[in-house]
Design an enzyme around this catalytic site. Structure first.
Site: not given
Ligand SMILES: CC(C)(COP(=O)(O)OP(=O)(O)OC[C@H]1O[C@@H](n2cnc3c(N)ncnc32)[C@H](O)[C@@H]1OP(=O)(O)O)[C@@H](O)C(=O)NCCC(=O)NCCS
Length: 336
Positions: A123, A261, A292
């Protein structure tokens, strides 16, 4: 005397010139997830802040989503594809070990023989790519770099794992990094913590599929120690974010936007408190309807903040990526 090597000549500074995003057509609300796990819409919303995510169709491949997002970023930057002289693709869900997907993207988008490669930094993949792109532009090895974060995490989701089934989504986000007369991408604070490698991991390695083993094992998925990752993100990543602000010489008051993020709304809320971000700072909360999307999450959230008018071109934004590795990278940027 060794022969004298001419130094490369880059731009004094680099900036993000344009941003673009692609979200798959199919919207998947929590109700669909609840067909597979014992949970509730209320639990998922309150624990993660996620109400829905996008899942890609078979046609919405890693390549097609990258091309769609990349094309928008090129248009937003006001350059043509032939101006791109490096392509960096951050992803963990391109399922061929070789070749990298970046060369196909460079070719198909019209960047000719531009150097092209993939990076695997979970990520934090986008912020790692952004950091590399800045260095290329200031070093002079490229003038315009296409950086794409792209994921089809629905392919890596075990829908029966109630600790992860609701978290992940698909999509692509892209930026063009190019020359600048002013500093517009700050120093990156980045690192890794390999002692925590097992806290987010693929359940099955690809080589387990040799010689019939595939019959006995489940498909690979992302598994994580949710609470350990949550605590790490809340305590350690807020410190990294503050270090990135300090390195850029920017105070929380001077920020216009915060684009972390998009892992979990509670992580975002906790960071806002620790960093003491004032009310006027626009905060990316794309996780609510995008889930996500790992390497894609920051450029997707950046595009949406700008498209909705919550942030404007020229604004100062703090970006921080963090995830599997564990890895992280944070910096302050001027928005395109
Ligand atoms: C995944 C996450 C939302 C889970 O929330 P949590 O509060 O840590 O949940 P826990 O696993 O501790 O479980 C708490 C309780 O909820 C239950 N539970 C777990 N998953 C559930 C679900 N999907 N639905 C309902 N209840 C659930 C557990 O059984 C447990 O019940 P108990 O208290 O009776 O034992 C959270 O840990 C998280 O967001 N972690 C970070 C994830 C992340 O961002 N990863 C990517 C980083 S890049």
């Amino acid at each position: 005397m060794p022969a004298k090597i001419s130094p490369s000549k880059g731009s004094p500074y680099a900036r993000i010139l344009g941003v673009g995003g692609y979200r798959p057509t199919r919207v998947v609300p929590n109700e669909v997830i609840l067909e597979h796990i014992d949970s509730s819409d209320e639990w998922i919303r309150s624990r993660s802040g996620i109400a829905s995510r996008h899942w890609a169709s078979p046609e919405e491949t890693v390549a097609e989503m990258s091309l769609a997002a990349g094309g928008k970023a090129i248009a937003d930057a006001g350059i043509s594809a032939s101006d791109i002289d490096a392509v960096v693709i951050a992803t963990v869900s391109h399922f061929k070990q070789t070749p990298a997907i970046a060369t196909e993207i460079a070719h198909r988008i019209g960047a000719g023989k531009a150097p092209a490669f993939d990076i695997s930094a979970g990520c934090a993949g986008f912020t790692y790519g952004l950091t590399l792109a800045k260095s290329m532009v200031t070093d002079g090895t490229a003038q315009h770099v296409l950086v794409v974060g792209v994921e089809r995490l629905s392919d890596l989701t075990d829908l029966e794992d109630r600790s992860t089934a609701f978290l992940f989504g698909d999509g692509a986000g892209a930026v063009i990094v190019g020359p600048s007369k002013e500093p517009a991408i700050g120093p990156t604070v980045w690192g890794s913590e390999g002692d925590k490698a097992q806290t987010i991991t693929q359940t099955v390695a690809w080589d387990a599929y040799r010689e019939g083993a595939a019959d006995e094992i489940r498909f690979p998925a992302i598994a994580q120690e949710g609470q350990a990752v949550f605590r790490w993100a809340v305590f350690e990543m807020a410190k990294v974010a503050q270090e990135a602000l300090d390195a850029a010489g920017i105070t929380a008051d001077q920020l216009d936007a915060f684009i972390p993020h998009q892992a979990n709304m509670r992580i975002i809320d906790s960071m806002i408190k620790t960093l003491k971000l004032p009310e006027h700072v626009a905060v990316a909360r794309d996780v609510e309807t995008t889930g996500n999307t790992s390497a894609a999450s920051i450029p997707l959230a950046m595009e949406r903040l700008l498209a909705t008018g919550q942030a404007r071109s020229g604004d100062t934004a703090l970006v921080i990526g963090f995830g599997a590795g564990l890895v992280y990278a944070a910096t302050v940027v001027t928005l395109p």
